[in-house]
Design an enzyme around this catalytic site. Sequence first.
Site, PDB file in Angstrom:
ATOM      1  N   HIS A 116      -9.336  -5.367  -1.390  1.00 35.50           N
ATOM      2  CA  HIS A 116      -9.587  -4.437  -0.295  1.00 35.50           C
ATOM      3  C   HIS A 116     -10.335  -5.131   0.844  1.00 35.50           C
ATOM      4  O   HIS A 116     -11.355  -5.787   0.624  1.00 35.50           O
ATOM      5  CB  HIS A 116     -10.404  -3.245  -0.801  1.00 35.50           C
ATOM      6  CG  HIS A 116     -10.639  -2.185   0.228  1.00 35.50           C
ATOM      7  ND1 HIS A 116      -9.601  -1.494   0.812  1.00 35.50           N
ATOM      8  CD2 HIS A 116     -11.774  -1.706   0.787  1.00 35.50           C
ATOM      9  CE1 HIS A 116     -10.092  -0.624   1.677  1.00 35.50           C
ATOM     10  NE2 HIS A 116     -11.396  -0.733   1.681  1.00 35.50           N
ATOM     11  N   CYS A 161      -7.496   2.435  -2.492  1.00 31.32           N
ATOM     12  CA  CYS A 161      -7.274   0.987  -2.437  1.00 31.32           C
ATOM     13  C   CYS A 161      -8.158   0.202  -3.396  1.00 31.32           C
ATOM     14  O   CYS A 161      -7.667  -0.506  -4.280  1.00 31.32           O
ATOM     15  CB  CYS A 161      -7.518   0.479  -1.021  1.00 31.32           C
ATOM     16  SG  CYS A 161      -6.467   1.201   0.243  1.00 31.32           S
ATOM     17  N   ASP A 198       0.819  -1.199   0.000  1.00 31.16           N
ATOM     18  CA  ASP A 198       0.000   0.000   0.000  1.00 31.16           C
ATOM     19  C   ASP A 198       0.858   1.256   0.000  1.00 31.16           C
ATOM     20  O   ASP A 198       1.809   1.386   0.783  1.00 31.16           O
ATOM     21  CB  ASP A 198      -0.895   0.025   1.249  1.00 31.16           C
ATOM     22  CG  ASP A 198      -2.271  -0.534   0.976  1.00 31.16           C
ATOM     23  OD1 ASP A 198      -2.484  -1.053  -0.125  1.00 31.16           O
ATOM     24  OD2 ASP A 198      -3.129  -0.453   1.874  1.00 31.16           O
ATOM     25  N   ASP A 199       0.511   2.190  -0.875  1.00 30.39           N
ATOM     26  CA  ASP A 199       1.091   3.536  -0.849  1.00 30.39           C
ATOM     27  C   ASP A 199       2.615   3.540  -0.819  1.00 30.39           C
ATOM     28  O   ASP A 199       3.226   4.296  -0.066  1.00 30.39           O
ATOM     29  CB  ASP A 199       0.550   4.323   0.353  1.00 30.39           C
ATOM     30  CG  ASP A 199      -0.951   4.529   0.261  1.00 30.39           C
ATOM     31  OD1 ASP A 199      -1.524   4.166  -0.772  1.00 30.39           O
ATOM     32  OD2 ASP A 199      -1.548   5.030   1.228  1.00 30.39           O
TER      33      ASP A 199
END
Length: 246
Positions: free
Chosen positions: A143, A87, A47-48
């Site tokens: 997700h 997401c 993530d990110d």
Amino acid sequence: MTHSLRRILVLATKASLFSTLLLFGVVPVAAAESDRSRPNVLMIAIDDLNDWVEPLGGHPDVKTPAIARLAKRAVTFTNAHCQAPLCNPSRTSIMTGLRPTTTGVYGLTPWFRALPEFKSRTTLLQHFHNHGYQTLIGGKIYHNIYGRNQTHPQECDVWGPASSIGVKPPKKLIPPTPNGNHKLMDWGTFPHRDEDKGDWQVASWAVDQIESMQDEKPFFLAAGFFCRMCLVMQPRNGSTSIPKTR
């Protein structure tokens, strides 16, 4: 970099075949001698992930030796972009091969299987399953809990641990933040063990699966890490694990 992510990346660098590193890293892992035409695949979703990793040179003070070793034997995409800055739509796009403009998924809902036109859409892991691969998912690939405990269509052969935060401080470490002081908006150091974090559980499961995998058929294992996105917590001794270079 957390010890959990470092552990799985160190394993990935032991692969005997070529590898590819991007925001979603897909790493062919050594396959049996009799089936080199169908290499095992380890997909690492983070993530990110910013460009603050050594191969991309986004920040001079960030040291990511495991990613750097992987990138030396990989193809690094330096102009890659997510399909949507959130997401669910981004993951839906990666797994279905469809843009958000096609799926209509722009927010944290809906789950794409809830949309009639995509109820039977073949996803990335299902494609590999249909071609003889054992497919496994651990952590945050879809997700939240989307796809888990679903029997038709079955998203993968084996479900590992779900994504979770794990241990966290008894109260937020940073001052109140705008727009509701969200509980997941926090970062800092506090005394805890990496082993008590959700990402560590996912990495440990992935390593165990790979090390115990049989050679009867190739595998596609997808491991997703959650705590790069929010609640970025570091053990107080975490910064001492990599020697200073200057």
